[in-house]
Design a protein around this motif. Sequence first.
Motif, PDB file in Angstrom:
ATOM      1  N   LYS A 299     -20.633  10.442 -20.041  1.00 22.66           N
ATOM      2  CA  LYS A 299     -19.767   9.288 -19.848  1.00 22.66           C
ATOM      3  C   LYS A 299     -18.553   9.689 -19.021  1.00 22.66           C
ATOM      4  N   PRO A 300     -18.072   8.771 -18.184  1.00 22.99           N
ATOM      5  CA  PRO A 300     -16.846   9.078 -17.439  1.00 22.99           C
ATOM      6  C   PRO A 300     -15.654   9.153 -18.391  1.00 22.99           C
ATOM      7  N   SER A 301     -14.650   9.912 -17.992  1.00 26.97           N
ATOM      8  CA  SER A 301     -13.456  10.009 -18.824  1.00 26.97           C
ATOM      9  C   SER A 301     -12.736   8.667 -18.826  1.00 26.97           C
ATOM     10  N   GLN A 302     -12.054   8.385 -19.913  1.00 28.79           N
ATOM     11  CA  GLN A 302     -11.337   7.121 -20.051  1.00 28.79           C
ATOM     12  C   GLN A 302     -10.027   7.162 -19.273  1.00 28.79           C
ATOM     13  N   ILE A 303      -9.616   6.008 -18.765  1.00 30.11           N
ATOM     14  CA  ILE A 303      -8.359   5.943 -18.009  1.00 30.11           C
ATOM     15  C   ILE A 303      -7.165   5.755 -18.924  1.00 30.11           C
ATOM     16  N   THR A 304      -7.421   5.452 -20.210  1.00 32.39           N
ATOM     17  CA  THR A 304      -6.318   5.257 -21.146  1.00 32.39           C
ATOM     18  C   THR A 304      -6.124   6.500 -22.007  1.00 32.39           C
ATOM     19  N   ALA A 305      -4.886   6.818 -22.276  1.00 35.65           N
ATOM     20  CA  ALA A 305      -4.579   7.941 -23.147  1.00 35.65           C
ATOM     21  C   ALA A 305      -4.636   7.524 -24.604  1.00 35.65           C
ATOM     22  N   GLU A 306      -4.422   6.230 -24.849  1.00 31.13           N
ATOM     23  CA  GLU A 306      -4.376   5.712 -26.219  1.00 31.13           C
ATOM     24  C   GLU A 306      -4.756   4.235 -26.191  1.00 31.13           C
ATOM     25  N   THR A 307      -5.366   3.782 -27.289  1.00 34.15           N
ATOM     26  CA  THR A 307      -5.678   2.377 -27.459  1.00 34.15           C
ATOM     27  C   THR A 307      -5.091   1.894 -28.777  1.00 34.15           C
TER      28      THR A 307
ATOM     29  N   GLY B 161       0.819  -1.201   0.000  1.00 34.39           N
ATOM     30  CA  GLY B 161       0.000   0.000   0.000  1.00 34.39           C
ATOM     31  C   GLY B 161       0.854   1.251   0.000  1.00 34.39           C
ATOM     32  N   GLY B 162       0.208   2.389  -0.005  1.00 28.71           N
ATOM     33  CA  GLY B 162       0.909   3.664  -0.006  1.00 28.71           C
ATOM     34  C   GLY B 162       1.622   3.945   1.297  1.00 28.71           C
ATOM     35  N   THR B 163       1.069   3.462   2.416  1.00 22.32           N
ATOM     36  CA  THR B 163       1.670   3.693   3.728  1.00 22.32           C
ATOM     37  C   THR B 163       2.299   2.432   4.293  1.00 22.32           C
ATOM     38  N   PHE B 164       1.555   1.339   4.241  1.00 16.76           N
ATOM     39  CA  PHE B 164       2.047   0.078   4.814  1.00 16.76           C
ATOM     40  C   PHE B 164       2.062  -1.034   3.776  1.00 16.76           C
ATOM     41  N   THR B 165       2.956  -1.980   3.990  1.00 17.67           N
ATOM     42  CA  THR B 165       3.002  -3.210   3.209  1.00 17.67           C
ATOM     43  C   THR B 165       2.724  -4.354   4.163  1.00 17.67           C
ATOM     44  N   ASP B 166       1.724  -5.155   3.823  1.00 20.64           N
ATOM     45  CA  ASP B 166       1.361  -6.313   4.636  1.00 20.64           C
ATOM     46  C   ASP B 166       1.873  -7.578   3.955  1.00 20.64           C
TER      47      ASP B 166
ATOM     48  N   LYS C 243       2.513 -14.036  -4.200  1.00 26.70           N
ATOM     49  CA  LYS C 243       1.414 -13.350  -4.879  1.00 26.70           C
ATOM     50  C   LYS C 243       1.332 -11.952  -4.291  1.00 26.70           C
ATOM     51  N   MET C 244       1.362 -10.966  -5.189  1.00 35.88           N
ATOM     52  CA  MET C 244       1.452  -9.587  -4.708  1.00 35.88           C
ATOM     53  C   MET C 244       0.431  -8.706  -5.411  1.00 35.88           C
ATOM     54  N   GLY C 245      -0.219  -7.887  -4.629  1.00 34.12           N
ATOM     55  CA  GLY C 245      -1.128  -6.887  -5.158  1.00 34.12           C
ATOM     56  C   GLY C 245      -0.711  -5.537  -4.616  1.00 34.12           C
ATOM     57  N   THR C 246      -1.230  -4.501  -5.221  1.00 39.27           N
ATOM     58  CA  THR C 246      -0.868  -3.175  -4.743  1.00 39.27           C
ATOM     59  C   THR C 246      -2.039  -2.221  -4.843  1.00 39.27           C
ATOM     60  N   THR C 247      -2.332  -1.563  -3.744  1.00 40.71           N
ATOM     61  CA  THR C 247      -3.354  -0.530  -3.780  1.00 40.71           C
ATOM     62  C   THR C 247      -2.781   0.761  -4.361  1.00 40.71           C
ATOM     63  N   VAL C 248      -1.464   0.855  -4.434  1.00 41.73           N
ATOM     64  CA  VAL C 248      -0.828   2.052  -4.998  1.00 41.73           C
ATOM     65  C   VAL C 248      -1.232   2.222  -6.463  1.00 41.73           C
ATOM     66  N   ALA C 249      -1.120   1.159  -7.251  1.00 43.55           N
ATOM     67  CA  ALA C 249      -1.470   1.236  -8.673  1.00 43.55           C
ATOM     68  C   ALA C 249      -2.961   1.451  -8.853  1.00 43.55           C
ATOM     69  N   THR C 250      -3.771   0.761  -8.072  1.00 46.43           N
ATOM     70  CA  THR C 250      -5.223   0.926  -8.169  1.00 46.43           C
ATOM     71  C   THR C 250      -5.616   2.359  -7.861  1.00 46.43           C
ATOM     72  N   ASN C 251      -5.071   2.915  -6.785  1.00 42.55           N
ATOM     73  CA  ASN C 251      -5.389   4.305  -6.424  1.00 42.55           C
ATOM     74  C   ASN C 251      -4.920   5.282  -7.494  1.00 42.55           C
ATOM     75  N   ALA C 252      -3.754   5.035  -8.083  1.00 43.14           N
ATOM     76  CA  ALA C 252      -3.254   5.927  -9.142  1.00 43.14           C
ATOM     77  C   ALA C 252      -4.216   5.940 -10.320  1.00 43.14           C
ATOM     78  N   LEU C 253      -4.748   4.772 -10.689  1.00 40.98           N
ATOM     79  CA  LEU C 253      -5.722   4.717 -11.780  1.00 40.98           C
ATOM     80  C   LEU C 253      -7.007   5.442 -11.405  1.00 40.98           C
ATOM     81  N   LEU C 254      -7.521   5.167 -10.217  1.00 39.20           N
ATOM     82  CA  LEU C 254      -8.778   5.780  -9.798  1.00 39.20           C
ATOM     83  C   LEU C 254      -8.672   7.297  -9.658  1.00 39.20           C
ATOM     84  N   GLU C 255      -7.523   7.767  -9.211  1.00 34.49           N
ATOM     85  CA  GLU C 255      -7.321   9.204  -9.000  1.00 34.49           C
ATOM     86  C   GLU C 255      -6.735   9.900 -10.216  1.00 34.49           C
ATOM     87  N   ARG C 256      -6.484   9.147 -11.284  1.00 34.34           N
ATOM     88  CA  ARG C 256      -5.945   9.685 -12.543  1.00 34.34           C
ATOM     89  C   ARG C 256      -4.589  10.359 -12.329  1.00 34.34           C
TER      90      ARG C 256
END
Length: 131
Positions: free
Chosen positions: A118-126, A14-19, A71-84
């Motif tokens: 419509k919500p803005s797209q998260i991708t700059a290019e496809t 995560g952004g603050t802690f890693t579990d 197996k590793m996941g990250t809320t950092v990447a998810t939050n970056a996408l959600l917050e643009r």
Amino acid sequence: MSETGKWDFWIDRGGTFTDVVARDPTDRIHVNKLLSEDPEHYEDAPLAGIRRLMGIEPGGAIPAERIRTIKMGTTVATNALLERRGAPVCLVVTKGFADLLEIAYQDRPDIFALQIVKPSQITAETIEINE
């Protein structure tokens, strides 16, 4: 006793802690929580957590032969996408599916709205590719 006799690791960085949750070769579960950024003590929190749980000194080599899974996941990447935030993202997709993210589930909060926002797209290019 684990049938492999090896460690399994599940990590959330995560952004603050890693579990770090682990199952040792005797099937016992261990948990370790570290600061995601602590350069005075370690360069990489997930690796530091693995070392701590396996009893390896800081900076020491991690024996891959003693590990079955990581197996590793990250809320950092998810939050970056959600917050643009962060770098622009490019979607590479099978030809004919360029509008996949735009179509999504066809959810409509107001089914009779004449002006659909419509919500803005998260991708700059496809980019479409032939498979």
